[in-house]
Design an enzyme around this catalytic site. Structure first.
Site, PDB file in Angstrom:
ATOM      1  CG  HIS A  68      47.211  40.945  41.445  1.00  0.00           C
ATOM      2  ND1 HIS A  68      47.628  39.455  41.154  1.00  0.00           N
ATOM      3  CD2 HIS A  68      45.828  40.925  41.470  1.00  0.00           C
ATOM      4  CE1 HIS A  68      46.632  39.065  40.995  1.00  0.00           C
ATOM      5  NE2 HIS A  68      45.539  39.687  40.723  1.00  0.00           N
ATOM      6  CG  ASN A 125      45.259  35.143  39.064  1.00  0.00           C
ATOM      7  OD1 ASN A 125      46.018  35.981  39.048  1.00  0.00           O
ATOM      8  ND2 ASN A 125      43.921  35.093  39.398  1.00  0.00           N
TER       9      ASN A 125
HETATM   10 FE1  HDE Z   1      42.764  41.615  38.252  1.00  0.00          FE
HETATM   11  N1  HDE Z   1      43.125  43.569  38.630  1.00  0.00           N
HETATM   12  N2  HDE Z   1      40.820  41.786  38.321  1.00  0.00           N
HETATM   13  N3  HDE Z   1      42.296  39.493  37.852  1.00  0.00           N
HETATM   14  N4  HDE Z   1      44.749  41.263  38.139  1.00  0.00           N
HETATM   15  C1  HDE Z   1      44.141  44.175  38.834  1.00  0.00           C
HETATM   16  O1  HDE Z   1      44.992  46.135  37.840  1.00  0.00           O
HETATM   17  C2  HDE Z   1      39.961  43.148  38.271  1.00  0.00           C
HETATM   18  C3  HDE Z   1      40.920  38.861  37.799  1.00  0.00           C
HETATM   19  C4  HDE Z   1      45.429  40.073  37.645  1.00  0.00           C
HETATM   20  O2  HDE Z   1      51.092  42.528  38.131  1.00  0.00           O
HETATM   21  C5  HDE Z   1      44.066  45.588  39.069  1.00  0.00           C
HETATM   22  O3  HDE Z   1      46.928  47.099  37.505  1.00  0.00           O
HETATM   23  C6  HDE Z   1      38.731  43.024  38.324  1.00  0.00           C
HETATM   24  C7  HDE Z   1      40.881  37.820  37.462  1.00  0.00           C
HETATM   25  C8  HDE Z   1      46.649  40.155  37.713  1.00  0.00           C
HETATM   26  O4  HDE Z   1      50.420  44.507  37.876  1.00  0.00           O
HETATM   27  C9  HDE Z   1      42.557  45.994  38.909  1.00  0.00           C
HETATM   28  C10 HDE Z   1      38.495  41.644  38.212  1.00  0.00           C
HETATM   29  C11 HDE Z   1      42.527  37.306  36.926  1.00  0.00           C
HETATM   30  C12 HDE Z   1      47.071  41.371  38.087  1.00  0.00           C
HETATM   31  C13 HDE Z   1      42.256  44.426  38.652  1.00  0.00           C
HETATM   32  C14 HDE Z   1      39.876  41.061  38.307  1.00  0.00           C
HETATM   33  C15 HDE Z   1      43.178  38.758  37.565  1.00  0.00           C
HETATM   34  C16 HDE Z   1      45.334  41.926  38.311  1.00  0.00           C
HETATM   35  C17 HDE Z   1      44.914  46.183  40.113  1.00  0.00           C
HETATM   36  C18 HDE Z   1      37.035  40.862  38.424  1.00  0.00           C
HETATM   37  C19 HDE Z   1      43.313  36.222  36.628  1.00  0.00           C
HETATM   38  C20 HDE Z   1      48.289  42.098  38.451  1.00  0.00           C
HETATM   39  C21 HDE Z   1      46.249  46.886  39.710  1.00  0.00           C
HETATM   40  C22 HDE Z   1      36.360  41.057  36.995  1.00  0.00           C
HETATM   41  C23 HDE Z   1      42.653  35.849  35.385  1.00  0.00           C
HETATM   42  C24 HDE Z   1      48.852  42.446  37.328  1.00  0.00           C
HETATM   43  C25 HDE Z   1      46.210  46.559  38.286  1.00  0.00           C
HETATM   44  C26 HDE Z   1      50.343  43.152  37.736  1.00  0.00           C
HETATM   45  C27 HDE Z   1      45.441  43.485  38.848  1.00  0.00           C
HETATM   46  C28 HDE Z   1      40.832  44.195  38.453  1.00  0.00           C
HETATM   47  C29 HDE Z   1      39.893  39.494  38.301  1.00  0.00           C
HETATM   48  C30 HDE Z   1      44.722  38.719  37.536  1.00  0.00           C
HETATM   49  C31 HDE Z   1      42.287  46.694  39.901  1.00  0.00           C
HETATM   50  C32 HDE Z   1      37.792  43.968  38.228  1.00  0.00           C
HETATM   51  C33 HDE Z   1      39.891  36.647  37.092  1.00  0.00           C
HETATM   52  C34 HDE Z   1      47.581  39.124  37.766  1.00  0.00           C
HETATM   53  O5  HDE Z   1      42.630  46.628  37.672  1.00  0.00           O
END
Ligand code: HDE
Length: 672
Positions: free
Chosen positions: A51, A124
């Site tokens: 992201h 999302n």
């Molecule tokens: Fe994320 N995800 N994600 N994700 N995600 C990040 O956090 C992660 C997942 C989502 O505008 C990171 O600040 C893991 C699902 C958004 O700043 C990180 C898993 C969904 C954003 C991270 C998921 C998301 C992130 C990277 C699996 C939808 C951007 C930078 C378990 C429900 C937020 C940060 C923004 C961002 C980890 C899966 C949505 C690395 C480990 C499912 C919208 O922490």
């Protein structure tokens, strides 16, 4: 306003560094020069690992009615209550500088600054995910992003590693259907849905828990672009989505979504065909209707991109009293990841001191020091319990209003195991597919063929196709044909046989959930010298009353003189404003403009692309020579509306409400 150093010292000369003589070496004592370069050298912070490319805005959430029966969360207790919000939209795979129209999931992260602390719904625009367990997230993202040796391809999944991984992970097939659909190429952030994805809990003051899934429903309806358009938008305006959001807010057309809750109890969860803790599954709206409880309005752009959009730190673990987690293993893993990632990205534990991350309600704690501590607690006490009374003693825990976890009963052996209830990977993929219109189904097949044709290893292509018969036989056939596979691969063995009895869910189709009007959309009018002023005026008026925008594209950005002698200023020059940037177009040459347009490659592309991308096209008679030159003259159809008189404009705008003339697709495809 005098220029100063960071120390506030007024600067005498910012053009020349301090040197010995006019051509001599620079003096080390030049503190202004050193400070300026030092700061510049440290301007970058690590971009988000996923992201990375995003765009944010401020706004508010307005609650419709008290929801005390369902949750004690303060923001839902009073009708009309407004809670400040910050929202960041993003793509997932691309780096920070990548193009907006990548085929990808979009992030839809909402920070609500409630009176009981910050609540982040980090969602999302697609309600399911690729994987079921957070432990696979690094593998998924490694496979999706650039391949590690070559560092390309950028911002696209059309490469071997991605398809290799997902074809070995049957649980991702449902998500694959979504990302191969038009959901992954939205027309704008304003026209897409948002989903919290996981099951959460809402807990009321009596401690009663209700399961909930969060939905954001766009007021302007759903809309996507077609793939060829997406590819061209990326070239014409890689910032298409951020520009759209910025312009909408700056012009007072505030984007809006309704918050929808899908509420269900333990009993429903136990009887539902799939596990509500499995993030690769939805609960169809037709089974559990969505209750709309409030609206989110974005009404203020950021003052500074870096300070706000780049530094905003969303954390799934930011919840408030009245909201709680479920045991979804993806959510549980995320609760660890988000806090951890902020420390790397923002440099230390005090990222909550950055204004966009700080709560807007009072907060008091004993956490102190660390890098960049901006607001250490005041007073003598920095620990508790303490015997310092009153204000000196500092804050105390609060048993009445403090956050309490829902006392879910948990027990079991410590196991590395995936629940059997997560084993059906295909049934809902099939349900999604059959819920699409035939045109949308065609787009899914085309996207699969496009992406897999970029995969270099034939075995990976075939392995992906071997999953598809579980979704739909005809889809599998079509993709196999599109890839030129000599033999259709055997259907892969399924962990659990897919069910064939799930009914289509119309809510899953974009085409069936479009807007009721053309509001928020944009028409591009291609004009030349002598353009009919009456038609232009009629168009302008009709679009304005629809809430849509007219942009003028002329031979030069200086504009043209119209039939009435008035000067029409242009927004774009031909070539700079291709038709892919508009929802519908008008081609309005003046008396001598037709020939010129017919010779101009930019004007020819404008017409051909608008036609190929199934847009509604309004035109005056002079445009015919352009249509002849481009070869579309014999294909002009009911989506091409001649403006023989100004009154015809109303018909054009009415037609535009359907956004695209889908009937043309068969014609376009048979001629390509
Ligand atoms: Fe994320 N995800 N994600 N994700 N995600 C990040 O956090 C992660 C997942 C989502 O505008 C990171 O600040 C893991 C699902 C958004 O700043 C990180 C898993 C969904 C954003 C991270 C998921 C998301 C992130 C990277 C699996 C939808 C951007 C930078 C378990 C429900 C937020 C940060 C923004 C961002 C980890 C899966 C949505 C690395 C480990 C499912 C919208 O922490």
């Amino acid at each position: 306003m005098p220029l100063t150093t960071q120390q506030g010292v007024p600067v005498f000369d910012d053009q020349n560094s301090l040197r010995i003589g006019t051509r001599g070496p620079t003096a080390l004592e030049d503190f202004h020069f050193r400070e300026k370069i030092f700061h510049f050298d440290h301007e970058r912070i690590p971009e988000r690992v996923v992201h990375a490319r995003g765009f944010g805005a401020h706004g508010y959430f307005e609650n419709y009615k008290p929801l005390a029966e369902i949750t004690s969360a303060d923001l839902f207790q009073r009708a009309g209550e407004k809670t400040p919000a910050f929202v960041r939209f993003s793509t997932v795979a691309g780096n920070k500088g990548s193009a907006d129209l990548a085929r990808d999931v979009r992030g839809f992260a909402v920070k609500l600054y409630t009176k009981q602390g910050n609540w982040d719904i980090v969602g999302n625009n697609i309600p399911v995910f690729f994987i079921q367990d957070a432990i696979k997230f690094p593998d998924l993202i490694h496979a999706a992003k650039q391949e590690p040796d070559k560092d390309f391809p950028q911002a696209q999944t059309a490469h071997d590693n991605f398809w290799d991984f997902v074809s070995l992970m049957p649980e991702s097939i449902h998500m694959i259907m979504w990302i191969m659909s038009d959901r992954a190429i939205p027309r704008s952030f304003r026209f897409m849905e948002g989903f919290g994805v996981h099951t959460f809990r809402m807990v009321n003051a009596k401690g009663k828990s209700t399961f909930v899934k969060f939905h954001w429903k766009p007021k302007l309806g759903l809309q996507s672009v077609v793939w060829d358009e997406a590819v061209k938008i990326n070239g014409a305006d890689p910032d298409f989505h951020r520009r759209d959001l910025w312009n909408a807010i700056q012009s007072g057309n505030y984007p809006e979504w309704e918050l929808g809750l899908q509420l269900f109890d333990e009993e429903f969860a136990n009887s539902f065909a799939f596990d509500v803790l499995d993030a690769t599954k939805i609960i169809p709206e037709e089974e559990v209707p969505i209750k709309r409880v409030g609206r989110l309005v974005l009404d203020r752009c950021v003052d500074n991109f870096f300070a706000e959009t780049e530094q905003v730190a969303f954390c799934t673990n930011n919840i408030i009293p009245g909201i709680d987690f479920s045991n979804d293993p993806l959510l549980q893993g995320r609760n660890f990841s988000y806090l951890d990632t902020q420390i790397k990205r923002l440099g230390g534990p005090n990222f909550t001191h950055i204004p966009v991350n700080a709560p807007k309600c009072p907060f008091h704690h004993f956490q102190q020091d660390g890098h960049m501590a901006m607001m250490n607690p005041k007073g003598r006490a920095n620990y508790e319990p303490n015997s310092w009374g009153g204000i000196e003693g500092g804050p105390r825990e609060c048993h009445q209003t403090g956050f309490q976890s829902f006392p879910a009963h948990e027990e079991g052996d410590k196991l590395r195991i995936r629940s059997e209830s997560f084993a059906d990977h295909y049934s809902q993929a099939r349900q999604f597919y059959i819920s699409q219109t035939p045109v949308e189904q065609g787009h899914i097949a085309d996207a699969l063929v496009f992406e897999l044709s970029k995969v270099e290893t034939p075995g990976i292509r075939a392995r992906v196709v071997s999953h598809l018969p579980h979704v739909d036989e005809a889809l599998a056939e079509k993709v196999a044909r599109g890839l030129g596979l000599r033999q259709k691969p055997e259907r892969i063995a399924a962990a659990k046989d897919p069910r064939g009895d799930l009914k289509a869910s119309p809510a899953l189709s974009i085409a069936r959930n479009g807007p009721k009007n053309f509001g928020g959309r944009k028409v591009g009018a291609l004009v030349t010298e002598g353009v009919d002023q009456q038609i232009l005026d009629a168009l302008q008026r009709a679009l304005q009353s629809e809430g849509a925008i007219l942009e003028i594209i002329a031979p030069t950005v200086g504009g043209v003189q119209s039939s009435s002698g008035a000067w029409v200023t242009a927004d774009q020059k031909i070539g700079g404003g291709p038709s892919v940037l508009y929802d519908a177009v008008a081609i309005l040459p003046g008396p001598n403009g037709a020939e010129m347009l017919a010779k101009n490659p930019g004007a020819r592309d404008f017409a051909t692309d608008a036609f190929t991308h199934l847009k509604f096209i309004a035109y005056t008679n002079g445009a015919r020579s352009l249509f002849e030159k481009t070869g579309i003259v014999n294909d002009l159809d009911a989506g091409c509306i001649e403006l023989s008189k100004p009154a015809a404009v109303a018909n054009f705008v009415a037609r535009c409400r359907s956004l695209r003339f889908w009937d043309r697709e068969a014609v376009v495809q048979s001629s390509s």
